[in-house]
Design a protein around this motif. Structure first.
Motif, mmCIF file in Angstrom:
data_model
loop_
_atom_site.group_PDB
_atom_site.id
_atom_site.type_symbol
_atom_site.label_atom_id
_atom_site.label_comp_id
_atom_site.label_asym_id
_atom_site.label_seq_id
_atom_site.Cartn_x
_atom_site.Cartn_y
_atom_site.Cartn_z
ATOM 1 N N GLU A 1 109.186 -42.968 18.284
ATOM 2 C CA GLU A 1 108.194 -41.997 17.818
ATOM 3 C C GLU A 1 106.808 -42.337 18.349
ATOM 4 O O GLU A 1 106.026 -41.438 18.692
ATOM 5 C CB GLU A 1 108.202 -41.920 16.292
ATOM 6 C CG GLU A 1 109.444 -41.233 15.757
ATOM 7 C CD GLU A 1 109.615 -41.333 14.244
ATOM 8 O OE1 GLU A 1 108.948 -42.199 13.609
ATOM 9 O OE2 GLU A 1 110.420 -40.555 13.702
ATOM 10 N N GLN A 2 106.487 -43.634 18.440
ATOM 11 C CA GLN A 2 105.207 -44.037 19.029
ATOM 12 C C GLN A 2 105.134 -43.633 20.496
ATOM 13 O O GLN A 2 104.083 -43.200 20.979
ATOM 14 C CB GLN A 2 105.012 -45.547 18.903
ATOM 15 C CG GLN A 2 104.699 -46.003 17.508
ATOM 16 C CD GLN A 2 104.605 -47.523 17.417
ATOM 17 O OE1 GLN A 2 105.138 -48.249 18.256
ATOM 18 N NE2 GLN A 2 103.933 -47.996 16.375
ATOM 19 N N CYS B 1 104.422 -39.957 20.578
ATOM 20 C CA CYS B 1 103.021 -39.699 20.209
ATOM 21 C C CYS B 1 102.060 -40.018 21.339
ATOM 22 O O CYS B 1 101.036 -39.341 21.490
ATOM 23 C CB CYS B 1 102.640 -40.501 18.964
ATOM 24 S SG CYS B 1 103.336 -39.829 17.450
ATOM 25 N N SER B 2 102.382 -41.021 22.134
ATOM 26 C CA SER B 2 101.476 -41.406 23.220
ATOM 27 C C SER B 2 101.415 -40.349 24.328
ATOM 28 O O SER B 2 100.485 -40.335 25.120
ATOM 29 C CB SER B 2 101.881 -42.763 23.808
ATOM 30 O OG SER B 2 103.078 -42.650 24.537
ATOM 31 N N ASP C 1 102.399 -36.877 23.531
ATOM 32 C CA ASP C 1 102.315 -35.594 22.834
ATOM 33 C C ASP C 1 100.866 -35.142 22.675
ATOM 34 O O ASP C 1 100.190 -35.496 21.721
ATOM 35 C CB ASP C 1 102.995 -35.732 21.466
ATOM 36 C CG ASP C 1 102.991 -34.448 20.668
ATOM 37 O OD1 ASP C 1 102.766 -33.373 21.256
ATOM 38 O OD2 ASP C 1 103.218 -34.533 19.443
ATOM 39 N N GLN C 2 100.387 -34.325 23.607
ATOM 40 C CA GLN C 2 98.985 -33.907 23.622
ATOM 41 C C GLN C 2 98.650 -32.874 22.548
ATOM 42 O O GLN C 2 97.539 -32.828 22.048
ATOM 43 C CB GLN C 2 98.624 -33.347 24.999
ATOM 44 C CG GLN C 2 98.707 -34.388 26.088
ATOM 45 C CD GLN C 2 98.521 -33.795 27.477
ATOM 46 O OE1 GLN C 2 98.544 -32.588 27.670
ATOM 47 N NE2 GLN C 2 98.338 -34.677 28.453
ATOM 48 N N ASN C 3 99.609 -32.032 22.180
ATOM 49 C CA ASN C 3 99.329 -30.998 21.176
ATOM 50 C C ASN C 3 99.764 -31.408 19.766
ATOM 51 O O ASN C 3 99.705 -30.613 18.847
ATOM 52 C CB ASN C 3 99.944 -29.652 21.572
ATOM 53 C CG ASN C 3 101.460 -29.683 21.605
ATOM 54 O OD1 ASN C 3 102.087 -30.698 21.308
ATOM 55 N ND2 ASN C 3 102.060 -28.570 21.984
ATOM 56 N N HIS C 4 100.226 -32.635 19.623
ATOM 57 C CA HIS C 4 100.555 -33.237 18.322
ATOM 58 C C HIS C 4 101.597 -32.447 17.529
ATOM 59 O O HIS C 4 101.502 -32.345 16.312
ATOM 60 C CB HIS C 4 99.283 -33.443 17.489
ATOM 61 C CG HIS C 4 98.220 -34.181 18.231
ATOM 62 N ND1 HIS C 4 98.316 -35.517 18.540
ATOM 63 C CD2 HIS C 4 97.040 -33.753 18.763
ATOM 64 C CE1 HIS C 4 97.245 -35.888 19.219
ATOM 65 N NE2 HIS C 4 96.449 -34.844 19.384
ATOM 66 N N ASP C 5 102.607 -31.921 18.233
ATOM 67 C CA ASP C 5 103.676 -31.215 17.535
ATOM 68 C C ASP C 5 104.911 -32.105 17.320
ATOM 69 O O ASP C 5 105.937 -31.638 16.831
ATOM 70 C CB ASP C 5 104.065 -29.926 18.268
ATOM 71 C CG ASP C 5 104.707 -30.165 19.627
ATOM 72 O OD1 ASP C 5 104.743 -31.328 20.089
ATOM 73 O OD2 ASP C 5 105.163 -29.175 20.240
ATOM 74 N N GLY C 6 104.807 -33.374 17.692
ATOM 75 C CA GLY C 6 105.907 -34.308 17.455
ATOM 76 C C GLY C 6 106.989 -34.298 18.514
ATOM 77 O O GLY C 6 108.003 -34.967 18.364
ATOM 78 N N GLU D 1 103.559 -31.674 29.106
ATOM 79 C CA GLU D 1 103.185 -33.025 28.679
ATOM 80 C C GLU D 1 103.965 -34.070 29.470
ATOM 81 O O GLU D 1 103.411 -35.093 29.889
ATOM 82 C CB GLU D 1 103.430 -33.192 27.173
ATOM 83 C CG GLU D 1 102.504 -32.347 26.318
ATOM 84 C CD GLU D 1 102.956 -32.206 24.873
ATOM 85 O OE1 GLU D 1 102.089 -31.992 24.019
ATOM 86 O OE2 GLU D 1 104.181 -32.297 24.601
#
Length: 183
Positions: free
Chosen positions: A152-153, A156-157, A159-164, A170
């Motif tokens: 998951e980390q 996240c590193s 994932d620019q739009n923070h949708d998981g 991306e």
């Protein structure tokens, strides 16, 4: 039979030169990591079977006979498989064979990135989820794939739009920042 005569047995077409590792120090580190991942029994020798299994886990089906004929010239007499030095020589030979010609790089880059993305996007929904990344890392035998928190980390590193999840753009951005291009 030499590797250049069997290039069709490993790939249906030449891959993009953007995936070549042009920085010698990065190339060496990454090749060592790939060698160690493929060397399942950690004996310092990559057998044809180990290479075949690794390629299969990545979704790259190869004919065992063609694979053996491609790499046998790089196996030292008396050895049962490739040493790291032989693996590097094989990589260099394949690099010259597949990337020796300057192809239409932009179209090839996009096509290769799409194919690479599909390896991770196992359900074909256009996104790489943490579970899909974990599955691929697990297939490769990488320790990172054993802990969903670490996976998951990783997501996240990128994932620019923070949708998981990681979409193609991306993924492309991440790959372009990782690949060292020559000017």
């Amino acid at each position: 039979m030499e590797a250049s005569q069997c290039k069709g047995s490993l790939s249906t077409r030449a891959s993009s030169s953007s995936f070549r590792l042009r920085c010698p120090s990065l190339n060496s580190l990454r090749l060592r990591r790939v060698f160690d991942i493929f060397d399942k029994n950690h004996d310092g020798i990559l057998t044809v079977q180990e290479i075949h299994q690794a390629l299969s886990r990545l979704g790259l089906e190869t004919d065992l006979c063609h694979l053996h004929s491609t790499i046998k010239a790089f196996i030292n007499p008396g050895d049962t498989g490739l040493t790291y030095h032989g693996f590097v020589s094989l990589h260099q030979s394949l690099d010259r064979t597949f990337f020796g010609l300057d192809l239409e790089e932009e179209e090839e880059d996009e096509s290769d990135l799409t194919e690479a993305f599909k390896v991770f996007d196992e359900d074909g929904d256009g996104f790489i989820s943490a579970q899909e990344l974990q599955a691929v890392l697990g297939k490769l035998g990488m320790a990172e794939g054993k802990e969903i928190g670490r996976v998951e980390q990783m997501i996240c590193s990128v994932d620019q739009n923070h949708d998981g999840r990681v979409d193609f753009f991306e993924f492309k951005h991440m790959m372009q920042s990782v690949v060292v291009r020559s000017s």
